[in-house]
Design a protein around this motif. Structure first.
Motif, short mmCIF file in Angstrom:
data_model
loop_
_atom_site.label_atom_id
_atom_site.label_comp_id
_atom_site.label_asym_id
_atom_site.label_seq_id
_atom_site.Cartn_x
_atom_site.Cartn_y
_atom_site.Cartn_z
N ASP A 1 0.86 -1.18 0.00
CA ASP A 1 0.00 0.00 0.00
C ASP A 1 0.90 1.23 0.00
OD1 ASP A 1 -1.80 2.02 0.36
OD2 ASP A 1 -2.66 1.26 2.22
N ALA A 2 0.94 1.93 -1.16
CA ALA A 2 1.80 3.10 -1.28
C ALA A 2 1.36 4.22 -0.36
CB ALA A 2 1.82 3.58 -2.74
N GLY A 3 0.07 4.31 -0.07
CA GLY A 3 -0.45 5.38 0.78
C GLY A 3 0.12 5.33 2.18
N THR A 4 0.31 4.12 2.72
CA THR A 4 0.84 3.96 4.06
C THR A 4 2.28 3.44 4.05
OG1 THR A 4 -0.06 1.71 4.22
CG2 THR A 4 -1.44 3.52 5.01
N ASP A 5 2.81 3.22 2.84
CA ASP A 5 4.17 2.67 2.67
C ASP A 5 4.32 1.40 3.49
OD1 ASP A 5 6.76 2.51 1.72
OD2 ASP A 5 7.59 3.71 3.37
N LYS B 1 11.71 -2.76 5.81
CA LYS B 1 10.45 -2.19 5.32
C LYS B 1 9.39 -2.22 6.43
CE LYS B 1 12.13 -2.07 1.09
NZ LYS B 1 12.47 -0.81 0.40
N LYS B 2 8.38 -1.40 6.28
CA LYS B 2 7.25 -1.41 7.20
C LYS B 2 6.34 -2.57 6.81
CE LYS B 2 3.48 1.47 8.99
NZ LYS B 2 2.77 2.78 8.85
N VAL B 3 6.15 -3.51 7.73
CA VAL B 3 5.44 -4.75 7.42
C VAL B 3 4.38 -5.02 8.48
CG1 VAL B 3 5.65 -7.25 7.11
CG2 VAL B 3 7.45 -5.72 6.26
#
Length: 415
Positions: A115-119, A279-281
């Motif tokens: 989700d690019a919006g929340t990276d 990364k944010k996971v």
């Protein structure tokens, strides 16, 4: 990719153009060229599903109003049938300059979406390997044979407007074009009806990027070409269609849709699981048994019947689905609509039916019912295995006096 109603319309128009062009290309060479090309399409679908170890599909769909870009969608899908894995990337651009993109990956044990919006990368890990195929052959679906017959009837003598060329490498190239005068009235009638149905919603947003063509609709031009390689696989297809018509104000529009699909890197495509270190996971575990329709779905489900009156939303009743039996192959129950006092005019044709739905896969079931006119209709049930909601779809819901049909139902809990 292509999630809202009007994007779906664009794809439908696209597919219509593609089907007309590809079938029109078919009357070539000796014997029945029409059947030969259909066989090539079917062989390609079967190969992608059953025979090829891996391949890459690239596609671009572009929609314009005259010279103005309305929407453009480009995607790349990499498929590895030996690993039962796929990787998908898409990018979209719309009128006004808005852009977005998406990425996803899946294999038998993992599903990943970005989700690019929340990276954020959302990772689902399955406790048991999934046996579903990445690419399913569409010609093995129940309705494929009927769709082919309809297509044959629509094409008619359009088969005459084609050119075929034998390529030096043993493949073939098909090309052709149809002008306004060559396109049958039946095709225009079907296209006009489908387009008007798409824009039948009176509450469509004024910000939608596709003009609401409502009259004098006809197919102005169709053209395209396709190539089949020496192994019999259709490795490229280009189709262009122009739909002409007028909006409610009488302004003329020429909607041009261009579609390009390519298959490449056959048996040499590499699908790699993304590395998410740093990364944010967000992770969750998904038990395989959750994917089955079981007795946990027995119970009552409701949603509100709502109208807009005096610029206010008012609840005038409820839709109720009562699932009484689930045995693995069938789901039985009752659907009804109840209205509050004072809203008798809306309740005139309220639905009240029993259903016995046949389970089709892990999350879906289909049923037949008899409507208030005594005619047979079909419907289906979908089950959300993460939150217990269901989606109850009927082909002839009550759609009058400003009431829209809502197919999402939430379970009614005792507390």
């Amino acid at each position: 990719m292509l999630k809202d109603k009007k994007k779906v319309m664009a794809v439908s128009f696209c597919l219509g153009a593609v089907m007309l062009v590809t079938t029109a290309f078919a009357d070539v060479a000796s014997g029945s060229g029409y059947d030969r090309l259909k066989d090539a399409v079917k062989f390609t679908a079967e190969s992608c599903s059953e025979k090829l170890h891996s391949f890459t599909v690239d596609g671009t769909v572009t929609l314009k109003d005259g010279d103005k870009l309305l929407a453009s969608d480009s995607f790349t899908q990499k498929i590895d049938n030996t690993k039962n894995a796929s990787e998908n990337r898409s990018s979209n651009e719309y009128a006004g300059g808005r852009k977005d993109s998406s990425y996803s990956y899946r294999d038998e044990e993992t599903s990943i979406s970005y989700d690019a919006g929340t990276d954020t990368y959302y990772v689902t890990e399955f406790t048991k390997k999934r046996d579903s195929k990445i690419f399913e052959n569409p010609f093995k679906e129940e309705r494929a044979e009927d769709m082919e017959k309809i297509l044959d009837a629509l094409v008619g003598n359009l088969k005459d407007y084609v050119v075929v060329e034998d390529k030096a490498d043993g493949g073939k190239e098909f090309s052709g074009s149809l002008s306004e005068a060559q396109i049958p009235a039946l095709v225009n009638a079907v296209t006009s009806f489908a387009f008007k149905q798409t824009f039948a919603n009176p509450n469509a947003s004024s910000e939608d990027y596709i003009p609401e063509i409502s009259k004098d609709i006809f197919v102005k031009k169709i053209s395209g070409n396709a190539t089949v390689n020496k192994d019999g696989i259709m490795d490229s297809l280009f189709a262009s269609g122009v739909l002409s018509g007028k909006d409610k104000e009488g302004n003329g529009h020429d909607l041009t849709l261009e579609v390009l699909f390519k298959i490449s890197d056959i048996n040499s495509t590499s699908v790699s699981k993304p590395q998410l270190e740093g990364k944010k996971v967000e992770k969750r575990t998904y038990a395989a048994e959750e994917r089955t329709i079981s007795q946990k779905f027995i119970g009552k489900y409701k949603n509100d019947i709502v109208i807009l009156k005096d610029d206010k939303f008012i609840k005038i009743g409820e839709r109720i689905v009562d699932i009484t039996q689930v045995d693995g192959t069938h789901i039985s129950g009752h659907y009804s609509e109840k209205f509050k006092e004072g809203y008798d005019e809306y309740a005139a044709n309220k639905m009240d039916i029993n259903f016995d739905a046949q389970v089709k896969d892990n999350c879906n079931a289909e049923f037949e019912y008899t409507n208030s006119s005594g005619n047979k209709e079909t419907g289906n049930l979908s089950f959300n295995i993460t939150n217990g909601k269901i989606y109850f779809h009927v082909n002839s819901p009550m759609l009058k006096k400003g009431i829209g049909y809502d197919s999402e139902f939430s379970m009614v809990f005792s507390d």
